[in-house]
Design an enzyme around this catalytic site. Structure first.
Site, PDB file in Angstrom:
ATOM      1  N   GLU A 138       1.760  -8.493  -2.469  1.00 47.25           N
ATOM      2  CA  GLU A 138       0.486  -9.061  -2.016  1.00 47.25           C
ATOM      3  C   GLU A 138       0.267 -10.496  -2.458  1.00 47.25           C
ATOM      4  O   GLU A 138      -0.405 -11.274  -1.769  1.00 47.25           O
ATOM      5  CB  GLU A 138      -0.670  -8.174  -2.496  1.00 47.25           C
ATOM      6  CG  GLU A 138      -0.819  -6.851  -1.753  1.00 47.25           C
ATOM      7  CD  GLU A 138       0.056  -5.749  -2.303  1.00 47.25           C
ATOM      8  OE1 GLU A 138      -0.124  -4.597  -1.886  1.00 47.25           O
ATOM      9  OE2 GLU A 138       0.927  -6.035  -3.147  1.00 47.25           O
TER      10      GLU A 138
ATOM     11  N   GLY B 295       0.792  -1.216   0.000  1.00 43.44           N
ATOM     12  CA  GLY B 295       0.000   0.000   0.000  1.00 43.44           C
ATOM     13  C   GLY B 295       0.826   1.269   0.000  1.00 43.44           C
ATOM     14  O   GLY B 295       0.354   2.322  -0.418  1.00 43.44           O
TER      15      GLY B 295
END
Length: 260
Positions: free
Chosen positions: A134, A110
Site C-alpha cells: 500500500e 487486502g
C-alpha cells in the site's frame, strides 16, 4: 447479485470458503458482501469447529482491493467496501471456530490482511509472493494489516516490510511466523483438510475457549490474562465435553465430544 464470487460449503465436517473471482480475487463491494455472507453461513454451521479459506483461482489467493474499481468509485462507496471488509476480519477473529487460510498463490494487500485475520495460515512452497504494498500507492494498509503484521513478526520486521511495501516469499513468510506450516503444493489441500477435520472432531467448547484466551489475553496484562484464562476454564468443568474428557481418560477410550 449476478456474480457469485465467494462460496461456502461443508466438506467432511470442515467448513470451506472459496474465493473465486478471476483473475486475482481482487475484491470490490459485492465481493466483500458475499464474503461476509459466507462467514455467516460458516458461523451458523453447528457441525464444524474449523473453516478453511482458500482460492479457486490458480495463481492468486487474493490480490486485495480492485484498484481500478477503487479509483472509479466515490470515496463514500469505497468507504462502504472498507467498512464491510473490516467487519469480515472482525467476524473471523470473534468466531468460536478456528479459521485457516490455505494459500498457494500471490497474497497481497487486502489478501494478506484476510490471511492474517485467520487463526492459522498453511501455505504451499513455490514461486509466488506475499506483501503489503500500500505504501507504493501513498497509503497504508487499512483492514488491520499494520496491527496484525506487527503482532506476527515484531516491530522491526513489520516496519521494514510496511515502509517499503516489498514482497516476500513463502519461505520467508514461514521463517518470520507469517505462515504456520509450509507444504509441497500437491500436499497442501489434503494436509490442511486433515488438520481442520481433527479440530472439528475435537472438543469444540475447549477450542473456542482456547481461541478466546489467546485472542483476548494477548491484549491484557499477564495478571488480567491469567484471570481471563481462569474464567474460561472454570466454565468448562461442568460441561458435557469437560466430563466426557475425564471419563474417557479413566475408561481408556476415545472421547465423544458434542460441543456442549
Amino acid at each position: 447479485m449476478d456474480n457469485q464470487w465467494v462460496q461456502y460449503h461443508q466438506e467432511d465436517r470442515v467448513g470451506v470458503i472459496t474465493l473465486n473471482r478471476a483473475k486475482a480475487n481482487a475484491y470490490d463491494l459485492n465481493f466483500v458482501i458475499q464474503f461476509g455472507e459466507a462467514l455467516a453461513k460458516a458461523e451458523a454451521d453447528t457441525q464444524i469447529n474449523a473453516v478453511v479459506i482458500k482460492s479457486g483461482v490458480e495463481r492468486f489467493f487474493c490480490a486485495g482491493a480492485d484498484i481500478n474499481a477503487f479509483q472509479q468509485n466515490s470515496t463514500k462507496d469505497n468507504q462502504k467496501m472498507v467498512d464491510q471488509a473490516r467487519r469480515n476480519m472482525a467476524a473471523i477473529e470473534a468466531s468460536n471456530k478456528i479459521y485457516i487460510a490455505q494459500i498457494s498463490g500471490h497474497t497481497l494487500g487486502g489478501g494478506l490482511e484476510i490471511a492474517m485475520a485467520c487463526d492459522l495460515r498453511f501455505a504451499a512452497k513455490g514461486g509466488y509472493w506475499f506483501g503489503l504494498p500500500e505504501i507504493k500507492l501513498g497509503l497504508i494498509p487499512g483492514n488491520g494489516g499494520t496491527q496484525r503484521l506487527v503482532r506476527l513478526v515484531g516491530l522491526s520486521r513489520a516496519l521494514e516490510l510496511l515502509a517499503t511495501g516489498d514482497s516476500f516469499t513463502p519461505e520467508q513468510a514461514a521463517s518470520w511466523g507469517v505462515v504456520n506450516r509450509l507444504y509441497e503444493k500437491e500436499e497442501l489441500n489434503e494436509q490442511t483438510h486433515v488438520y481442520a477435520r481433527t479440530l472439528s472432531e475435537g472438543a469444540g467448547l475447549a477450542i473456542a475457549a482456547t481461541k478466546k484466551a489467546l485472542r483476548q489475553g494477548i491484549e491484557l496484562s499477564l495478571a488480567d490474562g491469567l484471570k481471563r484464562e481462569q474464567e474460561l476454564v472454570d466454565g468448562l468443568y461442568n460441561t458435557h465435553d469437560g466430563q466426557e474428557g475425564f471419563n474417557a481418560f479413566v475408561e481408556k477410550r476415545e472421547p465423544e465430544f458434542l460441543g456442549k
